[in-house]
Design an enzyme around this catalytic site. Structure first.
Site, PDB file in Angstrom:
ATOM      1  N   VAL A   1       0.816  -1.211   0.000  1.00 58.86           N
ATOM      2  CA  VAL A   1       0.000   0.000   0.000  1.00 58.86           C
ATOM      3  C   VAL A   1       0.851   1.263   0.000  1.00 58.86           C
ATOM      4  O   VAL A   1       0.398   2.315  -0.461  1.00 58.86           O
ATOM      5  CB  VAL A   1      -0.972   0.008   1.199  1.00 58.86           C
ATOM      6  N   ASP A   2       2.070   1.196   0.510  1.00 60.46           N
ATOM      7  CA  ASP A   2       2.934   2.372   0.551  1.00 60.46           C
ATOM      8  C   ASP A   2       3.293   2.818  -0.866  1.00 60.46           C
ATOM      9  O   ASP A   2       3.139   3.991  -1.231  1.00 60.46           O
ATOM     10  CB  ASP A   2       4.191   2.055   1.354  1.00 60.46           C
ATOM     11  N   ASP A   3       3.787   1.899  -1.682  1.00 58.07           N
ATOM     12  CA  ASP A   3       4.081   2.225  -3.081  1.00 58.07           C
ATOM     13  C   ASP A   3       2.823   2.663  -3.809  1.00 58.07           C
ATOM     14  O   ASP A   3       2.850   3.600  -4.610  1.00 58.07           O
ATOM     15  CB  ASP A   3       4.677   1.000  -3.787  1.00 58.07           C
TER      16      ASP A   3
ATOM     17  N   VAL B   1       1.888   6.264  -2.967  1.00 60.21           N
ATOM     18  CA  VAL B   1       2.814   7.232  -3.577  1.00 60.21           C
ATOM     19  C   VAL B   1       2.549   7.363  -5.075  1.00 60.21           C
ATOM     20  O   VAL B   1       2.457   8.475  -5.613  1.00 60.21           O
ATOM     21  CB  VAL B   1       4.276   6.815  -3.309  1.00 60.21           C
TER      22      VAL B   1
ATOM     23  N   ARG C   1       0.750   7.477   4.805  1.00 58.34           N
ATOM     24  CA  ARG C   1       0.774   7.566   3.339  1.00 58.34           C
ATOM     25  C   ARG C   1      -0.609   7.238   2.757  1.00 58.34           C
ATOM     26  O   ARG C   1      -1.060   7.885   1.812  1.00 58.34           O
ATOM     27  CB  ARG C   1       1.813   6.620   2.753  1.00 58.34           C
TER      28      ARG C   1
END
Length: 651
Positions: free
Chosen positions: A390-392, A395, A463
């Protein structure tokens, strides 16, 4: 420093020149197809394991290994051994592997650097006290007996999700590493080791005489109980029915091969190397397409330079492209933007490259807990479809939305849907899984590293909130509110937030302040005020910020012996997100960044800036020192010339 307005303004011309120079330098690093990728460096462990892998297989590459030897010798610490990060303390397991690899390469054990390393290893308890993964490496070479390794029966792969010891209760990285490793532990192979290299001189007690391979320190009563269970299981495992055992082997191989791709199993070195050894142990020829693909995936991790070489733990193209794109986008917006047709064309190439890599048709391991959720995320690496994070995804989603919301609407909506569906029950987000927080598993003997799980973390959650708040869908308010409630509960007494994936409290605090701003939390909220006060309290005299990786081990938060461009960018971005762009702290931070920039428009820093597993495995993203300072300087310039003076984006 106080949060009062600055008594002097930094020279706007200096900021503008720094932005232009950095924008040009970062643009030159973009690949022809539109993406960015920088080196991702860990400690001595991965390069050393790579050398051992080649000797396990008898696939020695003398010139390459000599270059790896140069790298290993260069990063040896003043304490005689090897650390997990720049200027870190001696680490026993990394030192054992590095010494073993250098001896494999051909270093004389009586050479000064080898004598110093050996003395340090023995002083810290000897190789018998190294961690589980190191003892497995030693067992593969016959240096220790296999009973030096915790019991891990391959039948674990048959356990359903609801079973306590199920691999589905473990993190993605644990699952992929364990799967092929279980084949090795079951078959107990012996490395070819064509040069007959051994390291018995690293043991204080001869391995045959060690009685307590599986021991503490224990983090809880669970650790002691699981040690007794380990002893109880040893005589039982050989008597598991052959039919069940055979089924477990088939299930394990099926698990591995379903997830194999050009990026290797899980696209991380340990699991990729285990697959290579697994195929060799199973008798699969090296020219079999499966073995060829597995071997090539490992080779793709190498960084080979004129005089030295090392092996990366993985590669980070999606992460690097998303962050580089956001930095370039920040530079390309605003009244004084570095905006031209060439820049926008470059960003569109990056967006196109990213859109092509969105995972829309593979239900990865995350689906075990959310079977009805459609895929829609991005992975960290070039190819890792079973394991998006989920972080990528957040972003990339923020970049695509900021560039062209209408054109990118289908990709953004799928990402939004997936991220919402990945929220854990406590309101936070883990990186790869939902509610992956069965803490007792971190106390089994195999998990002496304490990183078997992927629970929700503040930085990742921030994020996700930033992305959803930037999109601004009214129906997402409850999801965002739950996330903010989770973050509020996680604030440290100091006012900071812990950074799970970046070093450390500065990273976590920056991530949260950006999220709280775009989510509409008032800047005078007490938690924001405490965070601002903490950030300003740890600013250095030269105007910059720095933080030691030792903060993961109890050292003071937000403190380092020197200022660093990456940490300074994070701190100033966090302060600017909550309206402090005119404060003395931000002004001084901008001055530091402009003064630290070189003539080519880039920055330099040696310390590690991220973490794989706190206290166990640290990372150095080589791109951070380039795109984060550009983002910070551009943000400052844009706010200074903006009518609203408010950050309108989630990053």
């Amino acid at each position: 420093m106080s949060a009062t307005l600055s008594r002097h303004k930094i020279d706007a011309t200096a900021v503008e020149q720094a932005v232009k120079a950095s924008h040009t330098a970062l643009g030159k690093r973009q690949k022809e197809d539109g993406h960015w990728v920088f080196e991702l460096e860990a400690d001595a462990t991965i390069p050393a394991e790579y050398v051992l892998l080649r000797h396990f297989l008898d696939r020695i590459d003398e010139p390459l290994e000599q270059k790896i030897g140069v790298y290993l010798r260069r990063i040896q610490g003043v304490h005689g051994g090897w650390s997990l990060y720049t200027d870190g303390k001696f680490d026993l397991s990394a030192s054992v592997k590095a010494y073993f690899a250098l001896k494999m390469i051909g270093d004389d054990i009586n050479a000064p650097h080898m004598r110093r390393a050996r003395a340090a290893i023995l002083q810290h308890g000897g190789a018998e006290r190294s961690n589980v993964f190191t003892r497995i490496q030693l067992a593969l070479y016959g240096e220790v007996p296999w009973h030096a390794v915790p019991v891990m029966p391959i039948e674990l792969m048959l356990l359903p999700r609801k079973a306590f010891f199920s691999v589905w209760n473990m993190s993605y990285w644990s699952r992929t590493v364990i799967a092929s490793l279980l084949i090795l532990v079951t078959r107990k192979p012996l490395a070819i080791n064509p040069r007959g290299v051994h390291v018995q001189e690293l043991f204080k007690t001869p391995p045959a005489q060690v009685k307590d391979w599986i021991r503490g320190p224990y983090r809880s009563i669970w650790g002691r109980l699981f040690t007794y269970l380990d002893k109880a299981l040893r005589p039982v495992v050989p008597h598991i029915p052959r039919s069940i055992h055979a089924k477990a082997i088939r299930t394990t191989i099926q698990f591995v091969e379903e997830r194999l791709s050009a990026g290797g199993l899980g696209a991380i070195y340990p699991s990729m190397a285990n697959v290579v050894m697994m195929y060799r142990v199973m008798g699969v020829p090296d020219d079999d397409p499966r073995a060829v693909e597995a071997w090539q995936a490992v080779q793709d991790l190498l960084v080979v330079k004129d005089d030295e070489a090392y092996c990366q733990p993985c590669v980070s193209p999606v992460w690097d492209t998303g962050l580089s794109g956001l930095a370039m986008m920040e530079a390309a917006t605003g009244p004084k933007a570095v905006q031209n047709a060439e820049t926008m064309a470059a960003l569109e190439k990056a967006a196109s490259w990213l859109r092509e890599r969105q995972i829309l048709d593979v239900k990865g391991d995350w689906a075990i807990n959310t079977p009805h959720l459609r895929p829609g995320g991005w992975a960290f690496q070039y190819k890792n479809d079973y394991y998006p994070d989920v972080d990528d995804t957040a972003v990339v989603g923020m970049l695509l939305h900021r560039m062209a919301p209408e054109k990118n609407a289908p990709a953004i909506e799928r990402a939004r849907e997936w991220i919402i569906g990945m929220q854990s029950s406590n309101g936070g987000w883990g990186a790869f899984d939902i509610d992956n927080d069965l803490e007792a598993l971190n106390h089994i003997p195999f998990s002496d590293h304490g990183a078997l799980l992927d629970p929700p973390t503040v930085d990742v959650s921030a994020r996700c909130i930033s992305f959803l708040a930037q999109l601004g869908h009214p129906e997402d308010k409850d999801v965002i509110r739950k996330g903010i409630d989770y973050i509020r509960k996680e604030q440290e007494a100091s006012g900071s937030w812990f950074g799970r994936w970046g070093t450390n409290y500065i990273y976590g605090t920056w991530s949260v302040l950006c999220a709280l701003n775009i989510a509409g939390v008032p800047h005078d909220d007490p938690m924001i005020q405490r965070a601002v006060a903490w950030l300003e309290s740890v600013q250095n005299d030269d105007g910059g910020w720095g933080e030691d990786c030792a903060s993961y081990e109890g050292a003071p938060q937000g403190v380092y012996k020197e200022s660093l461009p990456t940490q300074t960018a994070w701190a100033t971005l966090g302060l600017m997100a909550v309206g402090r762009q005119e404060s003395e702290a931000v002004q001084r931070g901008m001055a530091y960044l402009t003064q630290a920039q070189d003539e080519a428009g880039e920055w330099h820093e040696a310390p590690y800036n991220a973490v794989g597993f706190p206290k166990v495995f640290y990372l150095r993203y080589h791109g951070y020192k380039q795109f984060f300072p550009l983002m910070a300087l551009s943000r400052y310039r844009n706010l200074a010339s903006s009518n609203s003076g408010r950050v309108e984006y989630g990053f």
